[in-house]
Design a protein around this motif. Structure first.
Motif, mmCIF file in Angstrom:
data_model
loop_
_atom_site.group_PDB
_atom_site.id
_atom_site.type_symbol
_atom_site.label_atom_id
_atom_site.label_comp_id
_atom_site.label_asym_id
_atom_site.label_seq_id
_atom_site.Cartn_x
_atom_site.Cartn_y
_atom_site.Cartn_z
ATOM 1 N N GLN A 111 6.866 -4.349 -42.957
ATOM 2 C CA GLN A 111 5.738 -4.470 -43.676
ATOM 3 C C GLN A 111 4.322 -4.721 -42.914
ATOM 4 O O GLN A 111 3.414 -4.275 -43.360
ATOM 5 C CB GLN A 111 6.047 -5.529 -44.816
ATOM 6 N N PHE A 112 4.474 -5.743 -42.024
ATOM 7 C CA PHE A 112 3.534 -5.952 -41.142
ATOM 8 C C PHE A 112 2.834 -4.870 -40.183
ATOM 9 O O PHE A 112 1.692 -4.689 -39.916
ATOM 10 C CB PHE A 112 3.794 -7.120 -40.297
ATOM 11 N N ALA A 113 3.662 -3.873 -39.854
ATOM 12 C CA ALA A 113 3.521 -2.741 -39.281
ATOM 13 C C ALA A 113 2.625 -1.636 -39.749
ATOM 14 O O ALA A 113 2.013 -0.977 -38.999
ATOM 15 C CB ALA A 113 4.696 -2.192 -38.436
ATOM 16 N N THR A 114 2.643 -1.853 -41.034
ATOM 17 C CA THR A 114 1.801 -0.950 -41.851
ATOM 18 C C THR A 114 0.228 -1.027 -41.524
ATOM 19 O O THR A 114 -0.462 0.020 -41.772
ATOM 20 C CB THR A 114 2.007 -1.131 -43.373
ATOM 21 N N LEU A 115 -0.122 -2.376 -41.102
ATOM 22 C CA LEU A 115 -1.453 -2.500 -40.640
ATOM 23 C C LEU A 115 -2.032 -1.904 -39.602
ATOM 24 O O LEU A 115 -3.150 -1.752 -39.391
ATOM 25 C CB LEU A 115 -1.662 -3.990 -40.760
ATOM 26 N N THR A 116 -1.086 -1.476 -38.822
ATOM 27 C CA THR A 116 -1.331 -0.699 -37.550
ATOM 28 C C THR A 116 -0.950 0.782 -37.222
ATOM 29 O O THR A 116 -1.076 1.296 -36.615
ATOM 30 C CB THR A 116 -0.695 -1.428 -36.182
ATOM 31 N N LYS B 288 -23.561 -8.875 1.647
ATOM 32 C CA LYS B 288 -22.169 -8.004 1.971
ATOM 33 C C LYS B 288 -22.337 -6.763 1.094
ATOM 34 O O LYS B 288 -23.235 -6.825 -0.029
ATOM 35 C CB LYS B 288 -21.230 -8.855 1.158
ATOM 36 N N MET B 289 -21.667 -5.829 1.477
ATOM 37 C CA MET B 289 -21.570 -4.668 0.504
ATOM 38 C C MET B 289 -20.261 -4.582 -0.379
ATOM 39 O O MET B 289 -19.140 -4.952 0.364
ATOM 40 C CB MET B 289 -21.672 -3.419 1.535
ATOM 41 N N VAL B 290 -20.429 -4.672 -1.611
ATOM 42 C CA VAL B 290 -19.035 -5.134 -2.510
ATOM 43 C C VAL B 290 -18.906 -3.845 -3.475
ATOM 44 O O VAL B 290 -20.138 -3.039 -3.889
ATOM 45 C CB VAL B 290 -19.210 -6.097 -3.058
ATOM 46 N N TRP B 291 -17.724 -3.420 -3.764
ATOM 47 C CA TRP B 291 -17.669 -2.673 -5.021
ATOM 48 C C TRP B 291 -17.488 -3.465 -6.185
ATOM 49 O O TRP B 291 -16.857 -4.393 -6.341
ATOM 50 C CB TRP B 291 -16.477 -1.701 -4.766
ATOM 51 N N ILE B 292 -18.326 -2.893 -7.159
ATOM 52 C CA ILE B 292 -17.845 -3.671 -8.392
ATOM 53 C C ILE B 292 -17.336 -2.807 -9.634
ATOM 54 O O ILE B 292 -17.467 -1.737 -9.587
ATOM 55 C CB ILE B 292 -19.437 -4.072 -9.149
ATOM 56 N N ILE B 293 -16.278 -3.472 -10.007
ATOM 57 C CA ILE B 293 -15.586 -2.702 -10.961
ATOM 58 C C ILE B 293 -15.282 -3.348 -12.325
ATOM 59 O O ILE B 293 -15.011 -4.660 -12.033
ATOM 60 C CB ILE B 293 -13.997 -2.579 -10.191
ATOM 61 N N ASP B 294 -15.417 -2.718 -13.305
ATOM 62 C CA ASP B 294 -15.354 -3.272 -14.618
ATOM 63 C C ASP B 294 -13.702 -3.111 -15.186
ATOM 64 O O ASP B 294 -13.346 -2.190 -14.953
ATOM 65 C CB ASP B 294 -16.084 -2.746 -15.671
ATOM 66 N N GLY B 295 -13.100 -4.342 -15.520
ATOM 67 C CA GLY B 295 -11.749 -4.117 -16.058
ATOM 68 C C GLY B 295 -11.637 -4.861 -17.503
ATOM 69 O O GLY B 295 -12.522 -5.488 -18.077
ATOM 70 N N TYR B 296 -10.881 -4.057 -18.282
ATOM 71 C CA TYR B 296 -10.750 -4.188 -19.972
ATOM 72 C C TYR B 296 -9.355 -4.507 -20.384
ATOM 73 O O TYR B 296 -8.435 -4.339 -19.491
ATOM 74 C CB TYR B 296 -11.198 -2.873 -20.276
ATOM 75 N N THR B 297 -9.435 -5.355 -21.034
ATOM 76 C CA THR B 297 -8.110 -5.860 -21.697
ATOM 77 C C THR B 297 -7.946 -4.885 -23.058
ATOM 78 O O THR B 297 -9.056 -4.863 -23.683
ATOM 79 C CB THR B 297 -8.041 -7.476 -22.076
ATOM 80 N N THR B 298 -6.861 -4.268 -23.218
ATOM 81 C CA THR B 298 -6.737 -3.397 -24.260
ATOM 82 C C THR B 298 -5.618 -3.702 -25.353
ATOM 83 O O THR B 298 -4.701 -4.543 -24.639
ATOM 84 C CB THR B 298 -6.857 -1.874 -23.829
ATOM 85 N N SER B 299 -5.625 -3.095 -26.213
ATOM 86 C CA SER B 299 -4.258 -3.354 -27.161
ATOM 87 C C SER B 299 -4.294 -2.114 -28.313
ATOM 88 O O SER B 299 -5.347 -1.629 -28.283
ATOM 89 C CB SER B 299 -4.292 -4.667 -27.944
ATOM 90 N N GLN B 300 -3.123 -1.717 -28.577
ATOM 91 C CA GLN B 300 -2.912 -0.827 -29.767
ATOM 92 C C GLN B 300 -2.467 -1.122 -30.934
ATOM 93 O O GLN B 300 -1.807 -0.527 -31.883
ATOM 94 C CB GLN B 300 -2.066 0.472 -29.100
ATOM 95 N N ASN B 301 -2.360 -2.691 -30.968
ATOM 96 C CA ASN B 301 -1.886 -3.353 -32.378
ATOM 97 C C ASN B 301 -2.820 -3.993 -33.099
ATOM 98 O O ASN B 301 -2.437 -5.171 -33.793
ATOM 99 C CB ASN B 301 -0.895 -4.272 -31.592
ATOM 100 N N TYR B 302 -4.056 -3.735 -33.025
ATOM 101 C CA TYR B 302 -5.110 -4.568 -33.755
ATOM 102 C C TYR B 302 -4.938 -4.105 -35.158
ATOM 103 O O TYR B 302 -5.161 -2.834 -35.468
ATOM 104 C CB TYR B 302 -6.409 -4.203 -33.101
ATOM 105 N N PRO B 303 -4.883 -4.879 -36.155
ATOM 106 C CA PRO B 303 -4.808 -4.284 -37.485
ATOM 107 C C PRO B 303 -5.906 -3.496 -38.046
ATOM 108 O O PRO B 303 -6.900 -4.167 -37.875
ATOM 109 C CB PRO B 303 -4.342 -5.559 -38.250
#
Length: 952
Positions: free
Chosen positions: A226-231, A574-589
């Motif tokens: 029943q909780f999975a219906t929200l996703t 210094k010469m640096v590479w800048i990289i953006d990181g994301y936290t993700t999910s597929q379970n947000y209601p």
């Protein structure tokens, strides 16, 4: 005698075969060990060994747990069924034959079958260790779902764990029951005689208890469903709709209780021996399941919801809108009505002088060849296919810049390639090349603010060597010349001299090859015996590998989804590479699921692979840097309120640094990430609508326009980074923007602007704290009664204008091609200004694009001039408000059409001569008079040269 010799030969071969077998096993084991040990050395040198050990120990621990959880119950089930078998059971002849076959293998099967099943279960649980670790370390979000009132962390961390555990134990009980059933049947505890099923008491109790546990687990599973219906996604939206809330969820709750009651009937059977009740109960459970989970919801949807869907679904659509906007970080987007004008009045840009002065006219997608011809110097250097955009403080003013790293390209070494050259000599690239984004030279070349070898310019002193880049070799061995002459080629000779400059790597960039054992390990890893045999490898040598910045960050932070475009910057020397990181999910209601790879796909990013592609929650939680010299990886917690990041920080403690440790110089180069912005624009195309009724009708859905300048015009136009002052901003800021047009197909498609999305991408330069405006999303909504041309329509206007097309055709005559640059859109002058640079490139092998013209448009009016100030002044009646008025010869055309190009007598005369020469040449060709054809062709060439000179 013959038999004796044969036996003797066979016996003599046996030790040899065993020896060979042992050697093969040892060799394979050492190959495996070499791979494992090299990983340990790599992570240890980088300072992230805890990441590798956490993964290994967690995987191993969960493998053992899964193995035991499956193998022990199955073994116990078989053992109980065997030990409780009837001793004097009367068996059929068929079962006698089964026993004769199985009995010699019984002990093997008793332990082998559970072990095999345990192996599969162990592998399955080992790959899901993250699910359990996230559950154990879950962090509350402080937000609850609108249906059950549970914290969102329940859906992000707990629900997936419960589903996985229920699935595992259901499989364990089911397989244990099958094993008990088969054992009981083979040894007579279950028999069928004269169409009568006979079950021994021990088998009955065992099977009934297993059945009860299995049905009870299904009851728990149904309750969790029943909780999975929200996703779950329905045709209308993601999340529980009217039929789910009023029919399916109550039905699942009832069905769960029914399942528990049926499980109790199995327990009763264990004592009474009557199977009728659990069999009837199970049948009733199946029928009830069909009715309550499928039939009743269908009836409600068909006969209650469908006739009044818009009104009944409105509350649930509102949930979907609110939760989707929250999950994608667009809940607080500032929606600003923008009553755009389409009239280019004199002085209209006076209030936007700073923005128009910062318009980038250098297209990073077109000037790679220019960088290569002017700054590559040697064939063993290269630049990426598309350059990056950054900004630097030059003379106290922020300057948009087009930047690229001069990386090593070993393919350019040519015939000099060898293991020694490829591994020890040609080890690194050199320097960062940067050009003003807003300037070009008089002949159309980029104007460099940092260039040359050795590098020099406005960026100050910094470490220019690039040992870690996007195109670095698979591996290099460096630092081995300590105390002797350097052997690593640093950079080629300057000018006409032949003297090369060499260097020795002095950083800590890779595992040390300080003993023969490590050299052997890496010789096996890279299949290269030279690592052991070469005298260039010493105890001071380091081996550099896994050198791509994204690869390095992905290995030390496996929980992050990384942006597809790392970019280089000069930060703190210094010469640096800048990289953006994301936290993700597929379970947000209640949040819409979006394909991340599809959302970011456009003319600039054609493909990208993500570990989790379908997501409905995303945060830019981490900013990562990779030092281009020594490969050091630093992770900064950018979104310190993100519950997903907080949970991973508990799993990998001390791996991320707080934002407060970011230097001001680094913050000045941080930007709002492009992939996140693309995902947000994909969502806002529909979810800018917050009214449930309008959302249901899709009467105001938007889409990103296609890129009219791309080779494949069916791909989206990418977002662009620019310095601008958007409505609602107090001052110009480095920003990223994209536009919207109506989401329609076929004849209803209209390429007119409906919205303009811009994100403040300037994090400021105060150490440890981004500017208050960073990340602010502004959505300019255009009035429906004003037609503002979209990018495709503007490009068509450019192409269709007779004066523009005439000059473009002229520029593309002979051995030159016309390249149209990125079509930029800026909200200035109370309307929307389009700017497009036009490049000319000859077809020679050493040619490169030269910026020769600028196209601008405002409303339906366009201008085509040599420089941006000239074009703006022409467009705005000789007085744009951003520069000096045009000369008298540059006054706007008095043509009655919408074009405001400048008449040029010399150009018109040259064009007329060219037209006449073309006609004469064609007539001569038809008549076969090749002498006249050659004369006409010479006149044509001369006329085109005069026309080209007049147009400059």
């Amino acid at each position: 005698m013959t038999n004796s010799n044969t036996v003797r030969r066979k016996s003599s071969r046996t030790p040899l075969a065993i020896t060979i077998g042992v050697l093969v096993v040892l060799l394979i084991a050492f190959f495996v060990f070499a791979s494992v040990y090299s990983e340990v050395l790599w992570f240890e040198q980088l300072g992230f060994l805890n990441v590798l050990l956490t993964q290994w120990f967690a995987s191993a621990g969960f493998f053992v747990a899964g193995f035991i959880a499956m193998a022990v119950p199955v073994w116990l089930s078989i053992e109980i069924a065997y030990r409780r078998r009837p001793v004097y059971a009367r068996l059929s002849s068929q079962l006698d034959r089964y026993q004769e076959i199985i009995e010699p293998l019984r002990r093997l099967l008793t332990f082998g079958v559970p072990a095999l099943l345990g192996l599969f279960a162990g592998i399955s649980t080992a790959t899901r260790w993250q699910t359990t670790m996230l559950y154990v370390n879950s962090t509350p979000t402080g937000t609850v779902d609108p249906q059950f009132g549970l914290d969102i962390s329940f859906f992000l961390f707990e629900l997936p764990f419960y589903q996985a555990v229920i699935g595992l134990f259901s499989a364990i009980i089911l397989l244990s029951a099958i094993a008990a059933l088969l054992t009981s049947y083979v040894y007579g505890s279950i028999s069928v005689a004269k169409r009568e099923l006979r079950v021994a008491k021990a088998a009955r109790i065992q099977l009934a208890i297993l059945g009860a546990v299995y049905i009870a687990l299904q009851g728990v599973s149904i309750w969790v469903d029943q909780f999975a219906t929200l996703t779950s996604a329905s045709g209308l939206m993601t999340g529980a709709d009217y039929a789910d809330v009023n029919a399916k969820i109550p039905g699942l709750q009832i069905l769960s209780v029914v399942a528990i009651l049926v499980a109790l009937l199995f327990v009763v059977t264990a004592f009474t021996g009557r199977w009728r009740l659990p069999v009837v109960g199970t049948a009733l459970l199946v029928v009830t399941g069909l009715v309550l989970s499928m039939g009743y919801p269908w009836v409600v949807q068909r006969f209650v919801v469908a006739p009044s869907e818009r009104s009944l679904e409105a509350p649930y659509i509102a949930r979907n809108i609110d939760m989707t906007r929250e999950a994608y970080g667009v809940a607080n987007v500032q929606e600003i009505p923008y009553n755009a004008t389409t009239d280019a009045t004199p002085g209209a840009l006076r209030a936007d002088a700073e923005t128009t002065a910062s318009i980038r006219i250098i297209d990073p997608a077109l000037v790679t060849a220019s960088f290569a011809q002017l700054e590559q110097f040697k064939q063993y250097y290269s630049f990426p296919a598309e350059l990056d955009v950054d900004r630097y403080q030059i003379d106290g003013k922020s300057q948009d810049s087009v930047v690229a790293v001069r990386e090593l390209n070993q393919a350019g070494i040519g015939s000099s390639q060898s293991w020694y050259n490829n591994t020890v000599v040609y080890t690194h690239g050199y320097g960062l090349v940067a050009a003003y984004g807003t300037e070009n030279s008089t002949d159309g070349q980029p104007v460099f603010l940092e260039a040359g070898i050795p590098t020099s310019g406005s960026l100050g002193t910094f470490e220019p060597r690039v040992y870690f880049g996007e195109k670095s070799p698979q591996y290099s061995i460096v630092g081995g010349a300590a105390g002797s002459s350097p052997v690593e080629l640093d950079y080629p000779a300057a000018g006409d001299t032949n003297q090369q400059t060499y260097t020795t790597f002095a950083g800590d960039g890779g595992p040390k090859l300080d003993n023969i054992f490590k050299r052997l390990v890496y010789a096996l890893k890279f299949q290269s015996e030279e690592i052991i045999l070469s005298d260039a490898v010493s105890n001071d040598s380091q081996i550099l590998y896994d050198r791509d910045p994204r690869t390095r960050v992905a290995k030390v932070a496996p929980y992050l989804t990384l942006d597809s475009d790392p970019y280089p910057s000069v930060v703190d020397g210094k010469m640096v590479w800048i990289i953006d990181g994301y936290t993700t999910s597929q379970n947000y209601p209640y949040s819409r699921v979006e394909s991340l790879s599809a959302a970011i796909s456009d003319s600039a990013t054609t493909s990208s692979t993500f570990a989790i592609d379908n997501v409905n929650y995303i945060r830019n939680s981490v900013k990562a840097t990779v030092d281009a010299y020594d490969g050091k990886v630093t992770l900064y917690a950018w979104d310190e309120n993100d519950a997903v990041l907080k949970t991973w920080q508990k799993i990998y403690p001390a791996n991320t640094k707080p934002m407060s440790e970011m230097s001001g110089d680094l913050l000045s180069h941080v930007r709002y990430p492009a992939d996140l912005f693309k995902a947000q624009r994909a969502i806002l195309g529909q979810y800018h609508v917050t009214d449930a009724g309008s959302f249901y009708s899709r009467d105001d859905a938007w889409i990103t326009p296609n890129n009219p300048t791309a080779v494949d015009t069916s791909v989206f136009q990418p977002p662009y980074y620019l310095t601008m002052q958007a409505p609602g901003q107090d001052a110009p800021a480095y920003s990223i923007y994209s536009t919207f047009i109506p989401d329609a197909t076929g004849t209803n498609s209209r390429n007119v602007l409906t919205g303009y999305l811009v994100a403040d991408s300037d994090a400021g330069s105060t150490a440890g704290k981004p500017s208050a405006g960073y990340g602010t999303l502004r959505l300019l909504t255009l009035p429906k009664d004003v037609t503002v041309p979209g990018p495709g329509q503007v490009q068509n206007n450019f192409n269709a204008d007779p004066n523009v097309s005439k000059e473009l055709n002229l520029l593309s005559q002979g051995s030159t091609n016309v390249l149209k640059g990125n079509l930029l859109t800026l909200p200035v002058g109370g309307g929307l200004l389009y700017v497009q640079p036009v490049y000319v490139q000859s077809t020679g092998n050493t040619s490169y694009p030269l910026l020769k013209k600028i196209l601008v448009a405002f409303g339906d009016k366009i201008a085509f001039q040599d420089t941006l100030p000239q074009a703006l002044d022409v467009l705005f009646g000789g007085n744009s408000g951003v520069g000096t008025p045009t000369k008298a010869t540059d006054t706007p055309s008095t043509d009655t059409g919408t074009t405001t190009t400048t008449p040029n007598a010399a150009l018109n005369a040259a064009l007329q001569d060219a037209k006449s020469a073309i006609a004469d040449r064609e007539a001569a060709r038809i008549a076969g008079d090749w002498t006249a054809f050659g004369a006409a062709d010479a006149r044509l060439t001369a006329a085109l040269d005069r026309a080209l000179a007049a147009s400059m």
